[in-house]
Design a protein around this motif. Structure first.
Motif, mmCIF file in Angstrom:
data_model
loop_
_atom_site.group_PDB
_atom_site.id
_atom_site.type_symbol
_atom_site.label_atom_id
_atom_site.label_comp_id
_atom_site.label_asym_id
_atom_site.label_seq_id
_atom_site.Cartn_x
_atom_site.Cartn_y
_atom_site.Cartn_z
ATOM 1 N N ALA A 100 8.688 -5.689 -18.480
ATOM 2 C CA ALA A 100 7.931 -6.757 -17.991
ATOM 3 C C ALA A 100 8.378 -7.907 -18.630
ATOM 4 O O ALA A 100 8.151 -8.897 -18.134
ATOM 5 N N HIS A 101 9.312 -7.921 -19.533
ATOM 6 C CA HIS A 101 9.805 -9.302 -20.185
ATOM 7 C C HIS A 101 11.258 -9.322 -20.131
ATOM 8 O O HIS A 101 11.736 -10.138 -20.551
ATOM 9 N N SER A 102 12.005 -8.655 -18.970
ATOM 10 C CA SER A 102 13.184 -8.610 -18.777
ATOM 11 C C SER A 102 13.694 -9.901 -17.748
ATOM 12 O O SER A 102 12.859 -10.290 -17.049
ATOM 13 N N LYS A 103 14.907 -10.224 -17.888
ATOM 14 C CA LYS A 103 15.336 -11.349 -16.911
ATOM 15 C C LYS A 103 15.469 -10.688 -15.448
ATOM 16 O O LYS A 103 15.432 -11.156 -14.391
ATOM 17 N N THR A 104 15.586 -9.297 -15.410
ATOM 18 C CA THR A 104 15.546 -8.554 -14.193
ATOM 19 C C THR A 104 14.328 -8.772 -13.363
ATOM 20 O O THR A 104 14.307 -9.043 -12.141
ATOM 21 N N LEU B 245 12.657 -3.475 -3.257
ATOM 22 C CA LEU B 245 12.589 -4.391 -4.176
ATOM 23 C C LEU B 245 11.076 -3.883 -5.248
ATOM 24 O O LEU B 245 11.306 -4.244 -6.610
ATOM 25 N N LEU B 246 10.309 -3.558 -4.520
ATOM 26 C CA LEU B 246 8.887 -3.244 -5.141
ATOM 27 C C LEU B 246 9.172 -1.932 -6.100
ATOM 28 O O LEU B 246 8.684 -2.128 -7.149
ATOM 29 N N GLU B 247 10.026 -1.194 -5.577
ATOM 30 C CA GLU B 247 10.340 0.065 -6.348
ATOM 31 C C GLU B 247 11.268 -0.645 -7.438
ATOM 32 O O GLU B 247 11.116 0.266 -8.649
ATOM 33 N N GLN B 248 12.267 -1.278 -7.246
ATOM 34 C CA GLN B 248 12.869 -1.764 -8.400
ATOM 35 C C GLN B 248 12.130 -2.349 -9.610
ATOM 36 O O GLN B 248 12.207 -2.348 -10.809
ATOM 37 N N ARG B 249 11.150 -3.328 -9.021
ATOM 38 C CA ARG B 249 10.200 -4.186 -9.696
ATOM 39 C C ARG B 249 9.344 -3.276 -10.744
ATOM 40 O O ARG B 249 9.183 -3.733 -11.848
ATOM 41 N N GLU B 250 8.911 -2.058 -10.087
ATOM 42 C CA GLU B 250 8.332 -1.087 -10.822
ATOM 43 C C GLU B 250 8.660 -0.535 -12.124
ATOM 44 O O GLU B 250 8.233 -0.404 -13.114
ATOM 45 N N ASP C 99 0.712 -1.232 0.108
ATOM 46 C CA ASP C 99 -0.236 0.031 0.044
ATOM 47 C C ASP C 99 0.695 1.277 0.036
ATOM 48 O O ASP C 99 0.603 2.241 -0.733
ATOM 49 N N ASP C 100 2.006 1.225 0.965
ATOM 50 C CA ASP C 100 2.741 2.172 0.958
ATOM 51 C C ASP C 100 3.407 2.617 -0.426
ATOM 52 O O ASP C 100 3.662 3.707 -1.181
ATOM 53 N N HIS C 101 3.869 1.434 -1.037
ATOM 54 C CA HIS C 101 4.600 1.594 -2.462
ATOM 55 C C HIS C 101 3.532 2.243 -3.362
ATOM 56 O O HIS C 101 3.744 2.966 -4.346
ATOM 57 N N ALA C 102 2.390 1.848 -3.445
ATOM 58 C CA ALA C 102 1.242 2.477 -4.559
ATOM 59 C C ALA C 102 0.943 3.765 -4.190
ATOM 60 O O ALA C 102 0.863 4.536 -5.016
ATOM 61 N N LEU C 103 0.967 3.964 -2.827
ATOM 62 C CA LEU C 103 0.823 5.356 -2.457
ATOM 63 C C LEU C 103 1.763 6.564 -3.052
ATOM 64 O O LEU C 103 1.866 7.569 -3.626
ATOM 65 N N ALA D 70 12.127 -11.319 -13.549
ATOM 66 C CA ALA D 70 12.396 -12.893 -12.894
ATOM 67 C C ALA D 70 13.212 -12.769 -11.597
ATOM 68 O O ALA D 70 12.945 -13.384 -10.688
ATOM 69 N N GLU D 71 14.308 -12.083 -11.579
ATOM 70 C CA GLU D 71 15.161 -12.016 -10.485
ATOM 71 C C GLU D 71 14.738 -11.354 -9.396
ATOM 72 O O GLU D 71 14.757 -11.808 -8.134
ATOM 73 N N LEU D 72 14.006 -10.216 -9.658
ATOM 74 C CA LEU D 72 13.435 -9.483 -8.659
ATOM 75 C C LEU D 72 12.352 -10.236 -7.877
ATOM 76 O O LEU D 72 12.092 -10.268 -6.667
ATOM 77 N N ASP D 73 11.470 -10.895 -8.692
ATOM 78 C CA ASP D 73 10.628 -11.943 -8.231
ATOM 79 C C ASP D 73 11.124 -12.854 -7.221
ATOM 80 O O ASP D 73 10.567 -13.272 -5.764
ATOM 81 N N LEU D 74 12.218 -13.627 -7.543
ATOM 82 C CA LEU D 74 12.951 -14.382 -6.475
ATOM 83 C C LEU D 74 13.595 -13.712 -5.235
ATOM 84 O O LEU D 74 13.418 -14.331 -4.258
ATOM 85 N N GLN D 75 13.979 -12.438 -5.446
ATOM 86 C CA GLN D 75 14.528 -11.714 -4.316
ATOM 87 C C GLN D 75 13.212 -11.415 -3.348
ATOM 88 O O GLN D 75 13.344 -11.524 -2.038
ATOM 89 N N LEU D 76 12.172 -11.004 -3.997
ATOM 90 C CA LEU D 76 11.114 -10.804 -3.103
ATOM 91 C C LEU D 76 10.585 -12.175 -2.427
ATOM 92 O O LEU D 76 10.335 -12.272 -0.992
ATOM 93 N N LYS D 77 10.560 -13.109 -2.986
ATOM 94 C CA LYS D 77 10.194 -14.442 -2.314
ATOM 95 C C LYS D 77 11.129 -14.953 -1.199
ATOM 96 O O LYS D 77 10.799 -15.177 -0.129
ATOM 97 N N ARG D 78 12.535 -14.480 -1.579
ATOM 98 C CA ARG D 78 13.770 -14.874 -0.464
ATOM 99 C C ARG D 78 13.325 -13.953 0.863
ATOM 100 O O ARG D 78 13.539 -14.463 1.872
ATOM 101 N N ALA D 79 13.200 -12.562 0.311
ATOM 102 C CA ALA D 79 12.860 -11.564 1.519
ATOM 103 C C ALA D 79 11.907 -12.002 2.539
ATOM 104 O O ALA D 79 11.662 -11.970 3.716
ATOM 105 N N ILE D 80 10.663 -12.455 1.699
ATOM 106 C CA ILE D 80 9.350 -12.857 2.439
ATOM 107 C C ILE D 80 9.652 -14.292 3.236
ATOM 108 O O ILE D 80 9.147 -14.309 4.344
ATOM 109 N N ARG D 81 10.537 -15.125 2.907
ATOM 110 C CA ARG D 81 10.775 -16.397 3.325
ATOM 111 C C ARG D 81 11.527 -15.940 4.736
ATOM 112 O O ARG D 81 11.404 -16.469 5.739
ATOM 113 N N ILE D 82 12.731 -14.986 4.412
ATOM 114 C CA ILE D 82 13.338 -14.709 5.655
ATOM 115 C C ILE D 82 12.562 -14.070 6.893
ATOM 116 O O ILE D 82 12.751 -14.341 7.874
#
Length: 449
Positions: free
Chosen positions: A92-96, A83-88, A18-22, A98-110
């Motif tokens: 949409a079709h870059s390898k970056t 990471l959300l800011e970088q993802r924005e 929500d903060d990111h969207a704002l 996909a890597e950012l999605d993996l980093q988001l998942k890792r951060a959530i897991r931690i």
């Protein structure tokens, strides 16, 4: 417990999103907001710019000694936001992406596998360190950028105007918190200074890597030549690079400043031993010499960016990062002043006096230079503590600059005597100059509760 934890973390993640969207919406509305400001009756950019030259906004981090969130959790939250800011900004079709999605998942897991709350009672030093983490992730990198954005918005040019400076109560707010002491105030100021001076050293070093201009290709000002380190103190490969030589001087002086203020130099040693900066304004003047030389010789765009952000940072943060406020309850001041007056044979029972008599007595005491405190008297622990706080404030202002501590906040203020009692305690530490031209070194700020 797992279910409760899952909902807690879900709420955290939802708030981060929500903060990111704002933030994105706020950026999108920036141009529209500018037009609205200019269309508002009388509020053109020129008038707002003139107003900003005469005001000071101080967003203050207040003390929360019951804060139980760990810095590890705060760090993960900050990482997810970044990471959300970088993802924005990723395609949409870059390898970056996909890597950012993996980093988001890792951060959530931690985050999921990190203990959320402290298992032990928090100390004031823990709160100070949390405070520093907030400053390092927000004010320190972003406040100069915000100031430059406002300067462009309101056509202030390249002038560096200190209309925005951060403040903090953490380490100085002792109202109801017996763990806040002269030592915690000292710790807070010194740690803040360490963070901001190390930031300056890193930025000077980074500027040295950027400004590799050769004097065979550019012209420079006389002042810049005078600022540059002597040839024998620089690398043979940098002797034709005047801006790098000037930044070697700046780095060496800032390293010496760190040693004087904090007792230890930086991890990255300076090129030579130099005179420390006595005040932040002296450092700002050296940066101004560099910026002016660039602007005067056709490289005004190089005076922007990192250099201008560093100049803005110095104007906002000085050598202290955030202005500390000290705060105490008026009842404590009343008891301390009553004891000082009694021990000093000025009034045997101050607390029994009506308000008009209190005010008259305090005004008399503030009108002459005679101190009330005696080195031959023993005071209660409470009074000794209040005097020690005032003494420490005076010492920190002498070392780190007058903006280090600027406000003395009084909780539960109700009468004029509450303000004068504070002034009397300040006078005992040399923070109030008595006489016809009376002057308080700190703003006395009453909270009418």
């Amino acid at each position: 417990l797992l279910l409760i934890r899952a909902f807690s973390i879900f709420s955290q993640l939802a708030n981060i999103a929500d903060d990111h969207a704002l933030r994105r919406e706020t950026l999108a509305l920036g141009a529209e907001a500018t037009q609205q400001i200019e269309q508002h009756a009388g509020l053109d950019a020129k008038r707002v710019g003139a107003f900003l030259k005469d005001v000071l906004f101080v967003p203050v981090i207040t003390a929360h000694p019951t804060e139980v969130r760990r810095k590890s959790v705060l760090d993960r939250e900050a990482e997810l936001g970044d990471l959300l800011e970088q993802r924005e900004q990723a395609s949409a079709h870059s390898k970056t992406l996909a890597e950012l999605d993996l980093q988001l998942k890792r951060a959530i897991r931690i985050l999921w596998q990190t203990r959320m709350l402290r298992s032990n009672r928090i100390h004031v030093t823990d709160e100070i360190e949390n405070d520093l983490a907030i400053f390092a992730g927000t004010f320190l990198p972003q406040l100069p950028i915000v100031k430059r954005h406002l300067s462009r918005l309101f056509k202030l040019g390249s002038d560096v105007i200190p209309f925005l400076r951060p403040g903090s109560w953490v380490g100085g707010d002792r109202d109801g918190n017996p763990n806040v002491s002269p030592e915690t105030l000292d710790y807070a100021v010194r740690r803040q200074s360490e963070v901001v001076i190390d930031h300056y050293l890193d930025e000077i070093h980074a500027l040295g890597a950027e400004l590799s201009l050769s004097e065979s290709l550019v012209s420079t000002s006389t002042a810049l030549e005078a600022l540059g380190a002597a040839p024998e103190l620089t690398s043979v490969h940098q002797r034709d690079e005047p801006y790098r030589r000037a930044l070697i001087t700046c780095y060496s002086r800032m390293a010496a400043t760190r040693r004087v203020l904090l007792g230890q130099g930086p991890a990255r040693q300076p090129r030579y031993e130099a005179e420390p900066y006595a005040v932040p304004e002296a450092f700002a003047a050296d940066l101004e010499v560099i910026a002016s030389s660039l602007s005067e010789n056709g490289d005004a765009d190089l005076a922007e960016g990192r250099l201008l952000n560093l100049r803005e940072a110095v104007a906002a943060f000085g050598f202290h990062l955030a202005t500390m406020d000290v705060r105490q309850n008026s009842d404590v001041h009343e008891r301390a002043v009553s004891e000082l007056l009694k021990v000093g044979d000025a009034e045997p029972d101050y607390q029994a006096l009506p308000e008009n008599a209190r005010t008259a007595l305090l005004q008399r005491e503030l009108s002459h230079v005679r101190p009330l405190r005696s080195p031959y008297a023993d005071y209660s622990a409470e009074t000794a503590r209040e005097l020690a706080i005032a003494d420490r404030v005076a010492a920190l202002r002498r070392s780190f600059g007058e903006h280090t501590v600027s406000n003395y906040v009084i909780s539960k203020a109700a009468n004029v005597s509450d303000l004068l009692e504070t002034a009397l305690l300040m006078k005992e530490a040399g923070l109030f100059v008595p006489g016809a031209a009376a002057m308080a070194s700190l703003r006395i700020v009453p909270l009418f509760e």
